[in-house]
Design a protein around this motif. Structure first.
Motif, short mmCIF file in Angstrom:
data_model
loop_
_atom_site.label_atom_id
_atom_site.label_comp_id
_atom_site.label_asym_id
_atom_site.label_seq_id
_atom_site.Cartn_x
_atom_site.Cartn_y
_atom_site.Cartn_z
N ASN A 164 37.56 11.61 -7.24
CA ASN A 164 37.76 13.02 -7.55
C ASN A 164 36.56 13.80 -7.02
OD1 ASN A 164 37.04 15.32 -9.64
ND2 ASN A 164 39.27 15.09 -9.61
N TYR A 165 36.81 14.98 -6.43
CA TYR A 165 35.71 15.73 -5.81
C TYR A 165 34.68 16.18 -6.85
CZ TYR A 165 33.21 18.92 -2.74
OH TYR A 165 32.24 19.56 -2.00
N GLN A 166 35.14 16.59 -8.04
CA GLN A 166 34.18 16.99 -9.07
C GLN A 166 33.29 15.82 -9.47
OE1 GLN A 166 36.48 18.73 -12.30
NE2 GLN A 166 35.80 20.78 -11.71
N ASP A 167 33.88 14.64 -9.60
CA ASP A 167 33.08 13.46 -9.93
C ASP A 167 32.06 13.18 -8.83
OD1 ASP A 167 34.43 13.08 -12.29
OD2 ASP A 167 35.88 11.68 -11.43
N ASN A 294 41.92 21.13 -7.37
CA ASN A 294 42.25 19.70 -7.39
C ASN A 294 41.44 18.93 -8.42
OD1 ASN A 294 44.13 19.96 -5.20
ND2 ASN A 294 42.39 19.96 -3.78
N THR A 295 41.16 19.55 -9.55
CA THR A 295 40.33 18.88 -10.56
C THR A 295 41.01 17.65 -11.14
OG1 THR A 295 41.22 20.35 -12.26
CG2 THR A 295 39.19 21.04 -11.16
N SER A 297 43.00 15.63 -9.30
CA SER A 297 43.46 14.80 -8.17
C SER A 297 42.37 13.82 -7.77
CB SER A 297 43.82 15.70 -6.96
OG SER A 297 44.88 16.57 -7.28
N TRP A 298 42.80 12.62 -7.42
CA TRP A 298 41.90 11.58 -6.91
C TRP A 298 42.40 11.22 -5.52
CZ3 TRP A 298 43.09 12.51 -11.84
CH2 TRP A 298 42.07 12.47 -12.80
N TRP A 299 41.64 11.58 -4.49
CA TRP A 299 42.18 11.52 -3.14
C TRP A 299 41.13 11.21 -2.07
CZ3 TRP A 299 40.63 16.04 -0.12
CH2 TRP A 299 39.93 16.97 -0.87
N ARG A 330 34.94 16.70 -18.89
CA ARG A 330 36.11 16.10 -18.25
C ARG A 330 36.57 14.92 -19.10
NH1 ARG A 330 37.78 16.65 -13.27
NH2 ARG A 330 38.09 14.41 -12.94
N THR A 336 38.84 6.94 -16.52
CA THR A 336 38.35 6.47 -15.21
C THR A 336 36.89 6.05 -15.32
OG1 THR A 336 37.66 8.68 -14.52
CG2 THR A 336 39.92 8.03 -14.02
#
Length: 887
Positions: A164-167, A294-295, A297-299, A330, A336
């Motif tokens: 995830n981008y935030q992660d 996309n908070t 979304s894992w991509w 989060r 996760t």
């Protein structure tokens, strides 16, 4: 002619040989002269390889004269030096004698070399594969510090979720164990060209990816921080192969504009070859991700460079701390957690067990070959008994005899290793050629010091394995007794017969283990190959079309395009039916979560598996040949308005949520704020992830409801599907000349390619096991034949005293049956262990499959009895009178 400075140096190994062997008084002069002539040849235009070859010839040619000069000056040498020279001279003498001896017996020598070459060829080929996959370092500075970053969610039944981008931003800003970390995503774009549009792959990267890898551009520069922000300037870096292939290696390409999906991008740099490591991508573009989007979304794919001295365990603990500290912001971080793995383990780890098993199999082939050669040498040492006895009687010590015989083994091993290594490298090149479409481009099976070291170790190990037992046996023989023996046909001693029996038992056992492993692999592949994939792949053509957002801005335009395209495709001659879907079988995964109407509240700790979601048009299920178990398929109007919010689920989904009731009419939704969706049909499970992977719960969503841009067109035809490629491409061109047809294939081809790893493993293991069986049968036949031949006098006497031929045959077969029984018992024990080891790799069969074990046992017993029967039958035909007359 300009010669690079690095090429002025002669071969270092050859120069070392000259310095070591040449007397100190002549060393500097000789080395200097050779070096000067080497440089002169290069400057005169001689090819570097020819000059290096010349230097090697001079170095090897100087060995003999240098040794003679040392011997002439031995009076002034120290005892240690004299001893070393004497040892070297003795070894050279033994080697010349061994070569002469082997030349006098070409049948024996060629047989031994061929057996050894077969074993070493297989080992070299598979080790080259293993080396290329797991041992060869990545082409970056300090590659051991590079790690793959990901997230895992066991509760969602996902080993790897992606990042995830935030992660990622949180990890990058708060860690203490990394010098740098970056993420990237892989996408495809339509590249406008002067000829026809092309579909190219691109990596959308954060600006720090080049820093993580430690690479510099060939031309231009890397992506800047400002360009890697939402709304940043559109820039692109060209991959090295793309720069050469599409732009002719033009050094003025920097600043040029290229059109991707209808948008202009400015070329700012050319990537080095090493950048191919990040997927099979043609371009790098800025990721420019927005942290507020996309908070959920894992991509993303992640890669990091750890600080010097940091271990993977320390890095994982550091990221886990950061991840869990963000749970308040989060809550999903409770589900996760971070994953940190060596890069190669993540990219190629799925091949490790299979490659290791095959490497073990070919290792057993080499052991069987060594056992065969040991049997040949042991038998041959008996015929050389008088020669060895005379040498002992003349003063040769036991150690000297062993040294001479081991030297012969080493000469044989060198010849066999030379041929085998060459064959093995050729085989590895062939394997790389057939895996071009599967393995990353940066994987190489080329020769390097590890492969050479492995070949050298096999050479020495094989020489010791097949040479030590015969050498020790010969050295311990009774010289006086041998010299007093008047016949060369004396019976084999009990100790030597026991040694030969041990070799027979070992060959039977090892062959059975290999055959069982191969049988399990072949049977597993056959079961998978004939398994029902849940769809009908025959006569199905598939290709992808992607609509650029610059031209097709909204869902209505995209839906209208695909409606029109499918309508035109269905009108083509030979087309039975056509549909489209976002991700057909054997393609990528897109997962969502669903709520079930009237379902009891879920336990927060209970598993919550992700549901595979596929957008599909009407007629897609029929075109793919997916079986409808109940309800109906999509109609033309489904998904086009609020009154047609419907879905179709697969049997795994239905079984999980409505095990005892009819799913038709039930409702589901993606979240509490979403509209309810009515289940109108249930399909059979499709092997979406491969024939060897269980299906997840899945949902089909009507395509008009969302109107995706990238779709796979599926055409079921009444003719050869490949004959429709041209007409379908023309249809696409007529509708929009800027759109390329990408990933053109048939479903049958896709299915075959999905099985390539198991097919390769089964073929290789079957081939190696058949080679092992052939070697074993040949070795058993040779040993039994020799033993019977040595007992000719005994058999003749027995028959003269009234023994019948049947009794002679029975006596030989009883002894052989004893060895076979022991070998089979030991082999079944080893096969049981191998089956347990392979259980995790097998899907279609059990690791202890009784059909495989029973069939292999029957085959082994049959062929080994045949190998014993032929010599026994020949023994029974002995004429007592002729034998006794000769004696």
């Amino acid at each position: 002619m300009i010669v690079p400075e690095s090429q002025y140096r002669p071969p270092s190994a050859a120069e070392w040989l000259v310095r070591v062997i040449t007397p100190r008084s002549d060393r500097d002069v000789l080395v200097g002269d050779l070096h000067e002539e080497f440089q002169r040849q290069l400057l005169a235009g001689t090819l570097t390889t020819d000059a290096r070859r010349w230097y090697w010839r001079q170095a090897i040619g100087s060995v003999g004269p240098s040794i003679r000069r040392r011997l002439h000056a031995r009076a002034t040498l120290s005892p240690l030096t004299i001893g070393g020279i004497q040892m070297f001279t003795t070894i050279l003498h033994d080697m010349r004698y061994a070569v002469r001896t082997l030349i006098k017996q070409p049948a024996y020598s060629v047989t031994a070399v061929c057996m050894l070459a077969l074993g070493i060829a297989g080992n070299t080929a598979i080790f080259s594969v293993f080396n290329g996959l797991f041992l060869r370092p990545l082409p970056f500075a300090s590659p051991e510090r590079l790690v793959n970053l990901d997230e895992t969610a066991p509760r969602w039944n996902l080993e790897f979720v992606a990042m995830n981008y935030q992660d990622f931003v949180s990890w990058r800003e708060n860690n203490t164990t990394f010098d740098a970390m970056a993420v990237f995503d892989e996408e495809n774009f339509n590249l406008a060209t002067d000829d026809e549009p092309a579909r190219v792959s691109a990596a959308l990267v954060t600006h720090d990816l080049a820093t993580v890898l430690g690479i510099e551009p060939v031309l231009g520069r890397h992506i800047s921080v400002e360009e890697d922000t939402p709304g940043g300037e559109r820039v692109v870096q060209l991959g090295y192969a793309t720069w050469l292939g599409r732009f002719g290696g033009d050094s003025d390409v920097i600043g040029r504009s290229v059109t991707l999906d209808g948008e202009p991008y400015t070329v700012i740099g050319v990537l080095p070859r090493e950048a191919e490591f990040i997927g099979e991508t043609d371009l790098w573009l800025p990721l420019a991700a927005d942290i507020s989007e996309n908070t959920g979304s894992w991509w993303l794919n992640g890669i990091g460079r750890m600080k010097s001295g940091v271990t993977i365990e320390q890095a994982l603990a550091d990221l886990t701390r950061i991840h869990k500290n963000a749970i308040d912001e989060r809550p999903v971080n409770e589900t996760t957690s971070p994953v940190v793995l060596p890069v190669l383990e993540r990219v190629l780890g799925e091949y490790r067990l299979g490659t290791s098993v095959i490497l073990g199999a070919v290792g057993l082939v080499l052991v069987i070959a060594c056992a065969n050669i040991a049997g040949l040498m042991l038998a041959r040492s008996l015929t050389r008994g008088r020669e060895i006895a005379i040498r002992v009687a003349l003063g040769a010590g036991r150690r000297r005899v062993v040294q001479q015989l081991l030297t012969e083994s080493m000469v044989l091993s060198v010849f066999g290793a030379t041929v085998g290594t060459a064959l093995g490298l050729a085989g590895a090149s062939g394997l790389r050629a057939v895996t071009t479409e599967v393995l990353p481009a940066w994987v190489s099976f080329a020769l390097d010091f590890r492969v050479l070291g492995f070949a050298l170790a096999m050479t020495v190990g094989a020489a010791m394995a097949f040479g030590l037992l015969p050498a020790l046996s010969a050295a311990r023989s009774d010289a006086a007794g041998t010299l007093h023996t008047t016949t060369t046909r004396a019976s084999v001693s009990r100790a030597r017969r026991r040694a030969l029996d041990v070799l027979v038992v070992a060959e039977v056992a090892l062959s059975l283990v290999l055959l069982v492993a191969a049988g399990l692999s072949v049977r597993d592949f056959h079961e998978l190959r004939t398994a029902d994939p849940g769809f009908r792949p025959e006569n199905v053509l598939m290709y992808r079309v992607s609509l650029p957002s610059a031209t097709y801005e909204d869902a209505e335009q995209r839906v209208a395009f695909y409606d029109e395209h499918l309508s035109r495709i269905r009108a083509l001659p030979g087309v039975e039916i056509a549909g489209a879907a976002t991700n057909p079988p054997l393609s990528f995964h897109s997962g969502w979560f669903f709520e079930i109407e009237d379902a009891p509240p879920e336990d927060p700790d209970a598993p919550r598996p992700v549901t595979l979601v596929r957008m599909a048009t009407d007629e897609y299920l029929e075109a793919m040949g997916v079986t409808l178990m109940s309800g109906r398929t999509f109609g033309p109007d489904d998904g086009r308005d609020d009154g047609s919010r419907v879905v179709i689920v697969n049997e795994t989904f239905a079984r999980r949520y409505w095990p005892d009731s009819d799913p038709i009419g039930r409702r589901i939704r993606t979240g509490s704020e979403s509209d309810w969706l009515t289940v109108v049909g249930v399909t059979r499970d499709v092997k979406h992830y491969g024939l060897d992977t269980k299906m997840r719960q899945g949902v089909y969503w009507p395509y008009p409801a969302l109107g995706r841009a990238d779709m796979a067109i599926v055409i079921r035809s009444a003719v050869d599907p490949e004959s429709l490629v041209g007409p379908a491409r023309q249809v696409l061109h007529d509708m929009d000349p800027s759109l390329p047809m990408a990933n053109v294939t048939t479903m049958s081809q896709e299915l075959e390619e999905s099985l390539w790893a198991r097919r390769s493993a089964s073929w290789l293991s079957a081939a190696f096991s058949l080679v092992a069986l052939s070697l074993a049968v040949g070795g058993i036949y040779g040993v039994v034949s020799y033993t019977v031949n040595q007992r000719t006098k005994e058999i003749g006497i027995r028959m003269a005293l009234g023994a019948r031929p049947g009794q002679v045959v029975g006596r030989v077969l009883r002894h052989g049956a004893t060895m076979i029984t022991i070998g089979v018992a030991l082999g079944l024990t080893g096969a049981w262990a191998v089956g347990r080891l392979m259980s995790s790799m097998l899907v279609g069969v059990s690791g202890l499959d009784p059909l495989v074990f029973g069939s292999v046992t029957v085959i082994i017993v049959a062929v080994t009895i045949a190998a014993n029967f032929l010599p026994a039958r020949r023994a029974a035909s002995v004429q007592p009178s002729s034998v006794l007359r000769n004696e």
